[in-house]
Design a protein around this motif. Structure first.
Motif, PDB file in Angstrom:
ATOM      1  N   ALA A  26       6.176  -0.929  -2.206  1.00 52.68           N
ATOM      2  CA  ALA A  26       5.510   0.015  -3.231  1.00 52.68           C
ATOM      3  C   ALA A  26       6.007  -0.286  -4.559  1.00 52.68           C
ATOM      4  O   ALA A  26       5.442  -0.302  -5.697  1.00 52.68           O
ATOM      5  N   ARG A  27       7.423  -0.721  -4.657  1.00 53.79           N
ATOM      6  CA  ARG A  27       8.109  -0.823  -5.919  1.00 53.79           C
ATOM      7  C   ARG A  27       7.148  -2.240  -6.671  1.00 53.79           C
ATOM      8  O   ARG A  27       7.202  -2.351  -7.923  1.00 53.79           O
ATOM      9  N   LEU A  28       7.150  -3.235  -5.749  1.00 53.34           N
ATOM     10  CA  LEU A  28       6.733  -4.596  -6.392  1.00 53.34           C
ATOM     11  C   LEU A  28       5.257  -4.281  -6.844  1.00 53.34           C
ATOM     12  O   LEU A  28       4.621  -4.850  -7.820  1.00 53.34           O
ATOM     13  N   GLN A  29       4.446  -3.405  -6.204  1.00 52.88           N
ATOM     14  CA  GLN A  29       3.135  -2.898  -6.517  1.00 52.88           C
ATOM     15  C   GLN A  29       2.942  -2.280  -8.023  1.00 52.88           C
ATOM     16  O   GLN A  29       2.235  -2.464  -8.749  1.00 52.88           O
ATOM     17  N   SER A  73       0.670  -1.367   0.193  1.00 54.93           N
ATOM     18  CA  SER A  73      -0.094   0.131  -0.104  1.00 54.93           C
ATOM     19  C   SER A  73       0.814   1.317  -0.044  1.00 54.93           C
ATOM     20  O   SER A  73       0.639   2.191  -0.659  1.00 54.93           O
ATOM     21  N   GLU A  74       2.003   1.232   0.857  1.00 60.35           N
ATOM     22  CA  GLU A  74       2.634   2.607   1.016  1.00 60.35           C
ATOM     23  C   GLU A  74       3.397   2.898  -0.248  1.00 60.35           C
ATOM     24  O   GLU A  74       4.089   1.988  -1.003  1.00 60.35           O
ATOM     25  N   ARG A  75       3.646   3.943  -0.676  1.00 60.63           N
ATOM     26  CA  ARG A  75       4.483   4.240  -1.797  1.00 60.63           C
ATOM     27  C   ARG A  75       5.578   5.189  -1.413  1.00 60.63           C
ATOM     28  O   ARG A  75       5.646   5.979  -0.609  1.00 60.63           O
ATOM     29  N   ALA A  76       6.623   4.710  -2.202  1.00 60.95           N
ATOM     30  CA  ALA A  76       7.908   5.414  -1.990  1.00 60.95           C
ATOM     31  C   ALA A  76       8.690   5.706  -3.444  1.00 60.95           C
ATOM     32  O   ALA A  76       9.417   4.719  -3.875  1.00 60.95           O
ATOM     33  N   PRO A  77       8.215   6.733  -4.094  1.00 65.83           N
ATOM     34  CA  PRO A  77       8.610   7.103  -5.470  1.00 65.83           C
ATOM     35  C   PRO A  77      10.079   7.159  -5.763  1.00 65.83           C
ATOM     36  O   PRO A  77      10.678   7.629  -4.756  1.00 65.83           O
ATOM     37  N   ALA A  78      10.500   6.571  -6.745  1.00 65.38           N
ATOM     38  CA  ALA A  78      11.864   6.700  -7.211  1.00 65.38           C
ATOM     39  C   ALA A  78      12.452   7.892  -7.289  1.00 65.38           C
ATOM     40  O   ALA A  78      11.560   8.968  -7.932  1.00 65.38           O
ATOM     41  N   ALA A 115      19.571  -7.026   0.931  1.00 60.81           N
ATOM     42  CA  ALA A 115      20.608  -5.956   0.782  1.00 60.81           C
ATOM     43  C   ALA A 115      20.136  -4.606   1.078  1.00 60.81           C
ATOM     44  O   ALA A 115      20.260  -3.827   1.997  1.00 60.81           O
ATOM     45  N   LEU A 116      19.295  -4.338  -0.018  1.00 58.96           N
ATOM     46  CA  LEU A 116      18.677  -2.903  -0.115  1.00 58.96           C
ATOM     47  C   LEU A 116      17.738  -2.597   0.917  1.00 58.96           C
ATOM     48  O   LEU A 116      17.641  -1.536   1.363  1.00 58.96           O
ATOM     49  N   ALA A 117      16.871  -3.542   1.397  1.00 58.33           N
ATOM     50  CA  ALA A 117      15.872  -3.285   2.357  1.00 58.33           C
ATOM     51  C   ALA A 117      16.475  -3.120   3.782  1.00 58.33           C
ATOM     52  O   ALA A 117      16.041  -2.327   4.685  1.00 58.33           O
ATOM     53  N   ALA A 118      17.855  -3.565   3.874  1.00 59.08           N
ATOM     54  CA  ALA A 118      18.471  -3.466   5.135  1.00 59.08           C
ATOM     55  C   ALA A 118      19.290  -2.308   5.296  1.00 59.08           C
ATOM     56  O   ALA A 118      19.441  -1.593   6.207  1.00 59.08           O
ATOM     57  N   LEU A 120      11.059  -2.400   3.746  1.00 58.38           N
ATOM     58  CA  LEU A 120      10.070  -3.250   3.327  1.00 58.38           C
ATOM     59  C   LEU A 120       9.193  -2.444   2.773  1.00 58.38           C
ATOM     60  O   LEU A 120       8.403  -2.878   1.909  1.00 58.38           O
ATOM     61  N   ALA A 121       8.733  -1.322   3.259  1.00 61.84           N
ATOM     62  CA  ALA A 121       7.533  -0.526   2.764  1.00 61.84           C
ATOM     63  C   ALA A 121       8.023  -0.054   1.348  1.00 61.84           C
ATOM     64  O   ALA A 121       7.146  -0.053   0.454  1.00 61.84           O
ATOM     65  N   HIS A 122       9.423   0.357   1.288  1.00 57.63           N
ATOM     66  CA  HIS A 122       9.742   0.713  -0.052  1.00 57.63           C
ATOM     67  C   HIS A 122       9.491  -0.430  -1.173  1.00 57.63           C
ATOM     68  O   HIS A 122       9.139  -0.236  -2.320  1.00 57.63           O
TER      69      HIS A 122
END
Length: 445
Positions: free
Chosen positions: A54-57, A4-9, A40-43, A49-51
């Protein structure tokens, strides 16, 4: 996963999560490596995880990855991040075996494709609207993925059981097209297993070949419902392909289209031997052409016996005399695909003609090259005299009536002796195989 949450690139550069996913989608990064990179990127981010969610969505909305595969990725990354990683060390991801990873991906992709195809078929709007042509693409993807999945299971010893097609009434299929390639043009003949058609091969036609026709043998309606019939025809095709010889019909392929199971063979021009023998005006029996045909029959049969293949249903209807005089052996495999193909006995499909069957075949004994030798002796009599050696009685009837074959005076003594040995009622008195017949008779091939 809650996506649900979005983190635009960032506007100026590709988001690193996007770059990893794009590398995976384009085939440049394997699944297990993708999981490591996403961990690694999530860490590295406080809201990693929220980001990722959003990217998977976004990738789901764009149709770049299936929903179920996105869920699998998110769950693997979240599970790997459940245990704190050491400082400055990427989150650790368990290293499953390559086979386990591949099976998991295959299963998820299959589920996603099934869902996509069902939605398209029902016209649902639960996902972004897609063009109608994607229905075919989804079906093709589903079939391809399912075939890969089934092949992996079969290789692992757990094959999927396919239900046999129900028996359907026979109908004339002239004009029908199989696999968008073979257009059935005319009925050539009907046999115990099905119907043989002349067919136009569109590939040959497009290539402007001078001979655009092939023969297509379709499994009959009752046999399509037989649990072993499809396997028997496939075995026939494979075995014949392993017998390259000018006196054995060439088989090109084995395939199915819906409930139509078929084999593609070379188209022969001429007549079956039973039709030639029935036409007394031709004067074939006892002629030089008949003598040559016997030699060619022996040559083709000798190769089959050398490769460990027994025809087990030799008869005039399974021999073909081409327009140039060449003899071809047809229908290898229904009986010869028997017990060494997993316990299937071709005799259950009536793949035996009593008047040409050896006493052992009549009794149901395991097949042997000497069964073909007995049939060969009967066929030599038919081709050289026009008559069956025992008046069309079966071997068991001939034994009960104490019959003996008539002599064939047009043959040399060695040839006559070989024919008598071929017709011996006791297997141990009979010649061992077609090559032994050629050697004993000195027949000119």
């Amino acid at each position: 996963m809650t996506i649900s949450e979005r983190a635009p690139a960032g506007p100026q550069e590709t988001d690193p999560f996007d770059a990893a996913l794009i590398a995976f989608v384009s085939g440049r990064r394997p699944f297990e490596r993708l999981v490591k990179d996403l961990c690694a990127l999530a860490a590295e981010r406080e809201s990693g995880l929220a980001h990722l969610s959003a990217r998977l969505q976004d990738f789901i909305d764009l149709g770049r990855i299936p929903y179920d595969l996105a869920v699998l990725l998110y769950q693997d990354v979240a599970q790997a991040g459940a245990e704190p990683a050491a400082p400055d060390t990427p989150a650790a991801v368990p290293e499953p075996a390559d086979g386990d990873i591949q099976r998991k991906v295959d299963a998820v992709v299959l589920q996603a494709l099934v869902g996509q195809f069902k939605d398209l078929r029902k016209g649902k709007a639960s996902r972004a609207p897609e063009p109608e042509r994607q229905l075919d693409a989804a079906l093709a993807s589903f079939r391809g993925a399912r075939a890969r999945h089934d092949a992996r299971n079969a290789a692992a010893g757990t094959p999927r059981a396919y239900e046999p097609a129900p028996a359907t009434p026979e109908r004339n299929l002239v004009g029908h097209m199989l696999r968008e390639r073979f257009v059935l043009d005319a009925v050539l003949g009907r046999g115990g297993m099905g119907v043989v058609y002349r067919a136009v091969d569109r590939r040959r036609l497009e290539a402007q070949a001078r001979r655009p026709y092939v023969a297509v043998k379709l499994l009959g309606g009752n046999f399509r419902a037989h649990p072993d019939a499809v396997r028997a025809m496939e075995a026939e095709a494979r075995r014949t392909q392993e017998l390259p010889h000018p006196n054995i019909v060439t088989v090109h392929d084995f395939d199915r289209d819906g409930d139509h199971v078929f084999m593609v063979m070379e188209l022969l021009e001429g007549r079956s031997l039973d039709a030639v023998l029935a036409d007394k005006a031709l004067g074939f029996a006892g002629s030089a052409a008949a003598y040559r045909a016997v030699g060619e029959l022996c040559a083709g049969l000798a190769l089959a016996h050398a490769r460990g293949v027994v025809h087990a249903d030799l008869k005039p209807g399974n021999l073909f005399l081409c327009a140039d005089g060449t003899l071809k052996i047809l229908d290898f495999g229904i009986a010869s695909a028997a017990r060494d193909e997993g316990g299937f006995d071709g005799s259950t499909l009536d793949a035996m003609t009593p008047v040409y069957a050896s006493p052992e075949r009549m009794r149901g004994d395991p097949r042997d090259p000497r069964d073909d030798v007995y049939a060969l002796g009967c066929l030599v009599h038919m081709m050289m005299s026009g008559r069956h050696p025992f008046g069309r009685m079966s071997a068991l009837e001939a034994i009960d009536n104490e019959l003996e074959p008539e002599p064939l005076p047009q043959l040399r003594p060695a040839e006559q002796a070989a024919v008598r040995a071929a017709l011996a009622f006791e297997a141990e008195d009979r010649l061992a195989d077609a090559f032994a017949f050629l050697e004993a008779s000195g027949w000119q091939v």
